[in-house]
Write a protein that holds these residues in place. Sequence first.
Motif, PDB file in Angstrom:
ATOM      1  N   GLU A 169       0.878  -1.174   0.567  1.00 40.80           N
ATOM      2  CA  GLU A 169       0.242  -0.092  -0.532  1.00 40.80           C
ATOM      3  C   GLU A 169       1.170   1.054  -0.326  1.00 40.80           C
ATOM      4  O   GLU A 169       1.975   0.949   0.824  1.00 40.80           O
ATOM      5  N   TYR A 170       0.319   1.555  -0.904  1.00 39.95           N
ATOM      6  CA  TYR A 170       1.011   3.921  -0.561  1.00 39.95           C
ATOM      7  C   TYR A 170       0.790   4.147  -1.574  1.00 39.95           C
ATOM      8  O   TYR A 170       0.262   4.892  -3.015  1.00 39.95           O
ATOM      9  N   VAL A 171       0.010   5.293  -0.114  1.00 43.59           N
ATOM     10  CA  VAL A 171      -0.926   6.455  -0.693  1.00 43.59           C
ATOM     11  C   VAL A 171      -0.205   7.685   0.071  1.00 43.59           C
ATOM     12  O   VAL A 171      -0.234   7.740   0.926  1.00 43.59           O
ATOM     13  N   PRO A 172       0.522   8.708  -0.654  1.00 47.73           N
ATOM     14  CA  PRO A 172       1.281  10.272  -0.106  1.00 47.73           C
ATOM     15  C   PRO A 172       0.031  10.966   0.444  1.00 47.73           C
ATOM     16  O   PRO A 172      -1.370  11.366  -0.308  1.00 47.73           O
TER      17      PRO A 172
ATOM     18  N   ALA B  18      -5.711  10.654   4.571  1.00 47.11           N
ATOM     19  CA  ALA B  18      -4.051  10.739   5.343  1.00 47.11           C
ATOM     20  C   ALA B  18      -3.218  10.244   4.360  1.00 47.11           C
ATOM     21  O   ALA B  18      -4.134   8.676   3.186  1.00 47.11           O
ATOM     22  N   ALA B  19      -2.741   9.784   4.316  1.00 47.88           N
ATOM     23  CA  ALA B  19      -0.935   8.581   3.756  1.00 47.88           C
ATOM     24  C   ALA B  19      -1.515   7.487   4.172  1.00 47.88           C
ATOM     25  O   ALA B  19      -1.871   7.549   5.221  1.00 47.88           O
ATOM     26  N   ARG B  20      -0.649   6.662   4.134  1.00 52.67           N
ATOM     27  CA  ARG B  20      -0.376   5.291   4.176  1.00 52.67           C
ATOM     28  C   ARG B  20       0.414   4.292   3.342  1.00 52.67           C
ATOM     29  O   ARG B  20       0.626   4.848   2.194  1.00 52.67           O
ATOM     30  N   VAL B  21       1.013   3.523   4.476  1.00 48.50           N
ATOM     31  CA  VAL B  21       2.310   2.689   3.387  1.00 48.50           C
ATOM     32  C   VAL B  21       2.378   1.945   4.395  1.00 48.50           C
ATOM     33  O   VAL B  21       1.865   1.948   5.351  1.00 48.50           O
ATOM     34  N   ALA B  22       2.127   0.860   3.525  1.00 48.52           N
ATOM     35  CA  ALA B  22       2.247  -0.914   4.693  1.00 48.52           C
ATOM     36  C   ALA B  22       3.135  -1.973   3.656  1.00 48.52           C
ATOM     37  O   ALA B  22       3.226  -1.847   2.134  1.00 48.52           O
TER      38      ALA B  22
ATOM     39  N   LEU C 291      -0.259   4.900   8.955  1.00 51.17           N
ATOM     40  CA  LEU C 291      -0.791   5.823   8.444  1.00 51.17           C
ATOM     41  C   LEU C 291      -0.952   7.683   8.873  1.00 51.17           C
ATOM     42  O   LEU C 291      -0.066   8.042  10.124  1.00 51.17           O
ATOM     43  N   VAL C 292       0.061   8.269   8.346  1.00 47.58           N
ATOM     44  CA  VAL C 292      -0.052   9.578   8.498  1.00 47.58           C
ATOM     45  C   VAL C 292      -1.149  10.601   8.506  1.00 47.58           C
ATOM     46  O   VAL C 292      -1.244  11.132   6.670  1.00 47.58           O
TER      47      VAL C 292
ATOM     48  N   ILE D 213       0.536   9.990  13.598  1.00 43.88           N
ATOM     49  CA  ILE D 213       1.094   8.961  12.438  1.00 43.88           C
ATOM     50  C   ILE D 213       0.927   7.318  13.817  1.00 43.88           C
ATOM     51  O   ILE D 213       1.665   7.645  15.070  1.00 43.88           O
ATOM     52  N   LEU D 214       0.501   6.096  13.139  1.00 44.61           N
ATOM     53  CA  LEU D 214       0.128   5.038  13.387  1.00 44.61           C
ATOM     54  C   LEU D 214       0.949   4.182  12.481  1.00 44.61           C
ATOM     55  O   LEU D 214       0.613   4.216  12.085  1.00 44.61           O
ATOM     56  N   THR D 215       1.699   3.484  13.675  1.00 44.37           N
ATOM     57  CA  THR D 215       1.712   2.601  12.981  1.00 44.37           C
ATOM     58  C   THR D 215       1.127   1.009  13.959  1.00 44.37           C
ATOM     59  O   THR D 215       1.030   1.413  14.921  1.00 44.37           O
ATOM     60  N   GLN D 216       1.116   0.415  12.972  1.00 45.52           N
ATOM     61  CA  GLN D 216       0.737  -0.996  13.669  1.00 45.52           C
ATOM     62  C   GLN D 216       1.183  -1.931  12.889  1.00 45.52           C
ATOM     63  O   GLN D 216       1.648  -2.147  11.806  1.00 45.52           O
ATOM     64  N   GLU D 217       1.747  -3.441  13.738  1.00 49.59           N
ATOM     65  CA  GLU D 217       2.060  -4.216  12.728  1.00 49.59           C
ATOM     66  C   GLU D 217       1.396  -5.852  13.644  1.00 49.59           C
ATOM     67  O   GLU D 217       1.556  -5.903  14.771  1.00 49.59           O
ATOM     68  N   THR D 218       1.520  -6.556  12.878  1.00 46.84           N
ATOM     69  CA  THR D 218       0.730  -8.024  13.260  1.00 46.84           C
ATOM     70  C   THR D 218       2.360  -8.831  12.626  1.00 46.84           C
ATOM     71  O   THR D 218       2.739  -8.707  11.490  1.00 46.84           O
ATOM     72  N   GLN D 219       2.331 -10.479  13.101  1.00 45.63           N
ATOM     73  CA  GLN D 219       3.145 -10.889  13.009  1.00 45.63           C
ATOM     74  C   GLN D 219       2.654 -12.075  12.865  1.00 45.63           C
ATOM     75  O   GLN D 219       1.981 -12.305  14.476  1.00 45.63           O
ATOM     76  N   LYS D 220       3.130 -13.315  12.187  1.00 46.04           N
ATOM     77  CA  LYS D 220       2.493 -14.240  11.904  1.00 46.04           C
ATOM     78  C   LYS D 220       4.055 -15.281  12.222  1.00 46.04           C
ATOM     79  O   LYS D 220       4.689 -14.957  11.791  1.00 46.04           O
ATOM     80  N   GLY D 221       3.871 -16.687  13.422  1.00 47.21           N
ATOM     81  CA  GLY D 221       4.950 -17.047  13.195  1.00 47.21           C
ATOM     82  C   GLY D 221       5.530 -17.722  14.676  1.00 47.21           C
ATOM     83  O   GLY D 221       5.076 -16.868  15.483  1.00 47.21           O
TER      84      GLY D 221
END
Length: 175
Positions: free
Chosen positions: A86-89, A95-99, A120-121, A131-139
């Motif tokens: 995801e990339y939205v300046p 809102a700006a988004r990158v993932a 999300l900015v 500025i929000l940063t979130q991360e999900t992880q598997k394993g």
Amino acid sequence: MQQNAIIWPEGFLPGFTENFASNEVIVSDLSAAEIWPFLSLPARWPTYYANSANVRFYDGKGPELGVGDRFYFETFGFPVEAQCTEYVPPTEGHAARVAWHGWAGNPGADDRLDVHHAWLVEDLAGGRVRILTQETQKGKPAEALKNTKPNPMINGHQDWLEGMLTAARAAKQPK
């Protein structure tokens, strides 16, 4: 005004993965446009975030992220292969988004780690930026990270946010 939220791909919804980290800051002295170059250009990450190193792009892409771009970096002791999903300046009123989807280890191996890291900015009323940063992880490595106290993901991402703010503020200062 309702704040925006992270868009989660199938299989990475928080609560259904082994680990989840969420960090957020809201400040009044910066804008989304001033933050964005420190997030959208991965080569800048190691300049303000000590837990990021050896960034490189594949297939002649970069230096700025774009949807579908493959890149590599090292963080939390993991060599991370990644692909921007995801990339939205930032633009006025949006809102700006990158993932990215990041992974380390071979599929099916005990040391395999899969993550979805999203940012999300957004500019808020009153000259503020969120500025929000979130991360999900598997394993299995994600389970180990979740059970480590203090939580290295929460602390590391907070360092990333604070480093980004410091770098963006320094860039505003007259030379």
